[in-house]
Enzyme design. Structure first.
Site, short mmCIF file in Angstrom:
data_model
loop_
_atom_site.label_atom_id
_atom_site.label_comp_id
_atom_site.label_asym_id
_atom_site.label_seq_id
_atom_site.Cartn_x
_atom_site.Cartn_y
_atom_site.Cartn_z
N GLY A 151 5.80 -11.52 23.29
CA GLY A 151 6.86 -10.97 24.13
C GLY A 151 7.94 -11.98 24.45
CG LEU A 152 11.74 -14.52 22.91
CD1 LEU A 152 11.50 -15.58 23.98
CD2 LEU A 152 12.07 -15.20 21.58
CG LEU A 195 11.01 -16.66 17.22
CD1 LEU A 195 12.35 -16.52 17.93
CD2 LEU A 195 10.48 -15.27 16.85
CG ASN A 196 11.49 -22.72 12.69
OD1 ASN A 196 12.39 -22.14 12.11
ND2 ASN A 196 11.57 -23.94 13.14
CD GLU A 198 10.11 -13.01 13.72
OE1 GLU A 198 10.36 -14.21 13.92
OE2 GLU A 198 9.03 -12.48 13.98
NE ARG A 222 16.25 12.54 -13.78
CZ ARG A 222 16.00 13.82 -13.60
NH1 ARG A 222 14.80 14.32 -13.89
NH2 ARG A 222 16.93 14.61 -13.12
CG MET A 244 19.44 2.54 -10.13
SD MET A 244 18.72 1.14 -10.98
CE MET A 244 18.23 1.89 -12.52
CG HIS A 248 22.40 -10.47 7.86
ND1 HIS A 248 21.49 -10.96 6.96
CD2 HIS A 248 23.55 -10.27 7.16
CE1 HIS A 248 22.06 -11.05 5.77
NE2 HIS A 248 23.30 -10.65 5.86
CG ASP A 249 26.35 -10.73 12.05
OD1 ASP A 249 26.47 -10.84 10.82
OD2 ASP A 249 26.82 -9.78 12.70
C1 LIG Z 1 11.09 -2.98 15.04
C2 LIG Z 1 11.35 -4.20 15.85
C3 LIG Z 1 10.29 -5.06 16.17
C4 LIG Z 1 10.50 -6.18 16.98
N1 LIG Z 1 9.44 -6.98 17.33
C5 LIG Z 1 9.62 -7.97 18.27
C6 LIG Z 1 8.49 -8.69 18.79
O1 LIG Z 1 7.35 -8.50 18.36
N2 LIG Z 1 8.71 -9.59 19.79
C7 LIG Z 1 9.96 -9.84 20.29
O2 LIG Z 1 10.08 -10.66 21.21
N3 LIG Z 1 11.05 -9.17 19.80
C8 LIG Z 1 10.91 -8.25 18.81
N4 LIG Z 1 12.00 -7.55 18.32
C9 LIG Z 1 13.33 -7.80 18.91
C10 LIG Z 1 14.31 -8.47 17.99
O3 LIG Z 1 13.97 -9.81 17.81
C11 LIG Z 1 15.72 -8.26 18.59
O4 LIG Z 1 16.05 -6.89 18.38
C12 LIG Z 1 16.73 -9.18 17.98
O5 LIG Z 1 16.53 -10.51 18.39
C13 LIG Z 1 18.18 -8.78 18.37
O6 LIG Z 1 18.29 -8.57 19.73
P1 LIG Z 1 18.99 -7.22 20.27
O7 LIG Z 1 18.35 -6.06 19.60
O8 LIG Z 1 18.96 -7.27 21.76
O9 LIG Z 1 20.48 -7.31 19.75
P2 LIG Z 1 21.68 -8.11 20.44
O10 LIG Z 1 21.29 -9.50 20.73
O11 LIG Z 1 22.22 -7.28 21.56
O12 LIG Z 1 22.74 -8.14 19.26
C14 LIG Z 1 23.58 -7.02 18.94
C15 LIG Z 1 24.54 -7.45 17.83
O13 LIG Z 1 25.39 -8.51 18.33
C16 LIG Z 1 25.32 -9.63 17.46
N5 LIG Z 1 25.46 -10.85 18.26
C17 LIG Z 1 24.75 -11.23 19.36
N6 LIG Z 1 25.16 -12.42 19.78
C18 LIG Z 1 26.15 -12.83 18.94
C19 LIG Z 1 26.95 -14.00 18.83
N7 LIG Z 1 26.83 -15.01 19.69
N8 LIG Z 1 27.84 -14.07 17.83
C20 LIG Z 1 27.97 -13.07 16.94
N9 LIG Z 1 27.25 -11.94 16.98
C21 LIG Z 1 26.34 -11.84 17.96
C22 LIG Z 1 23.97 -9.54 16.78
O14 LIG Z 1 23.96 -10.23 15.55
C23 LIG Z 1 23.81 -8.04 16.61
O15 LIG Z 1 24.47 -7.63 15.45
C24 LIG Z 1 11.82 -6.46 17.45
C25 LIG Z 1 12.88 -5.62 17.08
C26 LIG Z 1 12.67 -4.52 16.30
C27 LIG Z 1 13.83 -3.64 15.93
#
Ligand SMILES: Cc1cc2nc3c(=O)[nH]c(=O)nc-3n(C[C@H](O)[C@H](O)[C@H](O)COP(=O)(O)OP(=O)(O)OC[C@H]3O[C@@H](n4cnc5c(N)ncnc54)[C@H](O)[C@@H]3O)c2cc1C
Length: 393
Positions: free
Chosen positions: A138-139, A248-249, A372, A277, A346, A375-376
């Site tokens: 839980g992070l 996370l690493n 984890e 196909r 495809m 992408h950005d």
């Molecule tokens: C199916 C699933 C399983 C998961 N499992 C876990 C888990 O087991 N434990 C856990 O702790 N978490 C978990 N997560 C959470 C996951 O790590 C977060 O969703 C992720 O870190 C992004 O956080 P957010 O969804 O709050 O998006 P946000 O942080 O709100 O980001 C929204 C958008 O803004 C962009 N953004 C944010 N800050 C910046 C910046 N400074 N500059 C440019 N762009 C930025 C991001 O790239 C993204 O595109 C899980 C998520 C999913 C979907």
């Protein structure tokens, strides 16, 4: 309906020659297990949005829980090449199943191993390795995702225990986990790791529904309402953001390999389909536009394979940097999601059905590209690494 898994792994650059016999044996046994246990049932579970709990025992038996944890604590004592290969093969089956293994090994066992007391290691690690206990991590919080340092979940010292309050969101495995590694701020604002056990009063784990991605993985919240956590449950050997980031690493490293597994499955499916196909009197694989897609797919897979092989070598030598791991995680997921989208096209209409694994991989990868570290954010980590300038804070 049970499906036959015809997967044949691509090895365009003869990379098998870079693997030891032990690595190849591990790969063969995990691949067999995935073909026998995962592929025939996974589509149904994904459609039902249900985690196939019966796979936990097998995951433990193939060494997917804590592959690099030493044998004396119940782990498999393997190197990072083996760990990567295991994640690749599991994610070839399904990203959700790989997520369960990643969380258990990298986000639950690793912090106990790296930051825990000897008593904590002996108490939890062997049971986590065997799957007798399952864990979650839980992070992320509702208001703090990419910026976990802003977390508001907190602990207060109450003599022989801490009182934990707050909430975590998007937590893989939370609905069925026996324990949770929870990151919370103490009264001085330092981030600490705690082992919270199911059954502690005030601790609940509501499930998150209506996901279109990672449907065969259970996701939920962690809610703490004045939970009394004994002091012996704090991880004594770390404080600050480096605690969760270290975990996370480990997990991102596994994803760098895993996502390529999903890419290989999509490529292999599209390649086979293109030979079978027939349209306009010819197999669609004989048309230039379809060959372009396949040629680009195998090129990107091969480049990705070389990258993660080298990363594994550096990790085994203790030389892989967090930024290198970020680059590989980002690259592999991008490769995989692009290949999944192209492969889906495809297969034409068949590509949207559960008869083939591509659409499931494609939807799963939408989570893998976000969790984890998005992408950005990984791109900004590379940018920071090469320029020395932090563009995200
Ligand atoms: C199916 C699933 C399983 C998961 N499992 C876990 C888990 O087991 N434990 C856990 O702790 N978490 C978990 N997560 C959470 C996951 O790590 C977060 O969703 C992720 O870190 C992004 O956080 P957010 O969804 O709050 O998006 P946000 O942080 O709100 O980001 C929204 C958008 O803004 C962009 N953004 C944010 N800050 C910046 C910046 N400074 N500059 C440019 N762009 C930025 C991001 O790239 C993204 O595109 C899980 C998520 C999913 C979907």
């Amino acid at each position: 309906m049970a499906k036959t898994d015809l997967f044949e792994a691509p090895d365009y650059y003869l990379l098998d020659e870079l693997l030891s016999e032990e690595h190849k044996l591990i790969r063969a046994s995990v691949r067999d297990w995935v073909k026998k246990e995962v592929s025939p049932i996974i589509e149904d579970y994904a459609q039902k949005a249900e985690f196939p709990k019966q796979l936990l025992k097998g995951l433990a038996e193939i060494g997917a829980f804590g592959p690099t944890i030493p044998v004396e604590y119940g782990g498999a004592g393997l190197d990072y090449m083996a760990y990567g290969i295991i994640m690749q093969e599991i994610e070839r089956g399904d990203s959700g199943i790989r997520s369960t293994a990643s969380v258990q090994g990298s986000l639950v066992m690793y912090p106990i191993y790296a930051y825990g007391s000897e008593e904590q290691k002996l108490k939890y690690l062997p049971k986590l390795a065997s799957g007798e206990l399952m864990g979650c991590f839980g992070l992320t919080e509702p208001d703090h995702g990419s910026d976990p340092g802003g977390m508001v979940t907190n602990i207060k010292d109450a003599g022989d225990h801490y009182v934990l309050n707050g909430a975590k969101m998007w937590i893989s495995n939370s609905p069925f986990a026996d324990i949770a590694i929870v990151w919370a701020k103490d009264e001085s604002g330092k981030i600490r790791g705690l082992i919270v056990e199911r059954g502690m009063e005030g601790f609940t784990t509501p499930e998150t529904h209506n996901k279109w991605s990672l449907r065969a993985s259970a996701t939920g919240e962690l809610v703490f309402d004045n939970v009394k956590v004994p002091k012996e449950n704090i991880l004594p050997n770390v404080s600050g953001l480096k605690g969760p980031l270290g975990c996370l690493n480990q997990a991102r490293y596994g994803i760098a390999w895993g996502a390529l597994g999903a890419a290989m499955d999509c490529y292999d499916t599209a390649l086979r389909y293109s030979k079978e196909r027939v349209q306009f009197g010819r197999p669609i694989g004989s048309f230039q536009l379809q060959q372009k897609k396949l040629a680009e797919m195998i090129t990107e897979i091969t480049k990705g394979q070389l990258l993660v092989w080298r990363l594994a070598t550096l990790k085994n030598e203790g030389r892989a940097t967090a930024a290198q791991i970020s680059m590989a995680k980002r690259n592999s997921v991008e490769v995989a999601i692009t290949i999944a989208r192209e492969a889906r096209q495809m297969l034409g209409g068949m590509g949207i059905t559960g008869e083939y694994p591509i659409m499931r991989h494609m939807m799963n990868l939408e989570s893998v590209i976000t969790y984890e570290g998005t992408h950005d954010i990984h791109l900004l980590i590379t940018g920071m690494d090469v320029t020395g300038e932090n563009a995200f804070k």
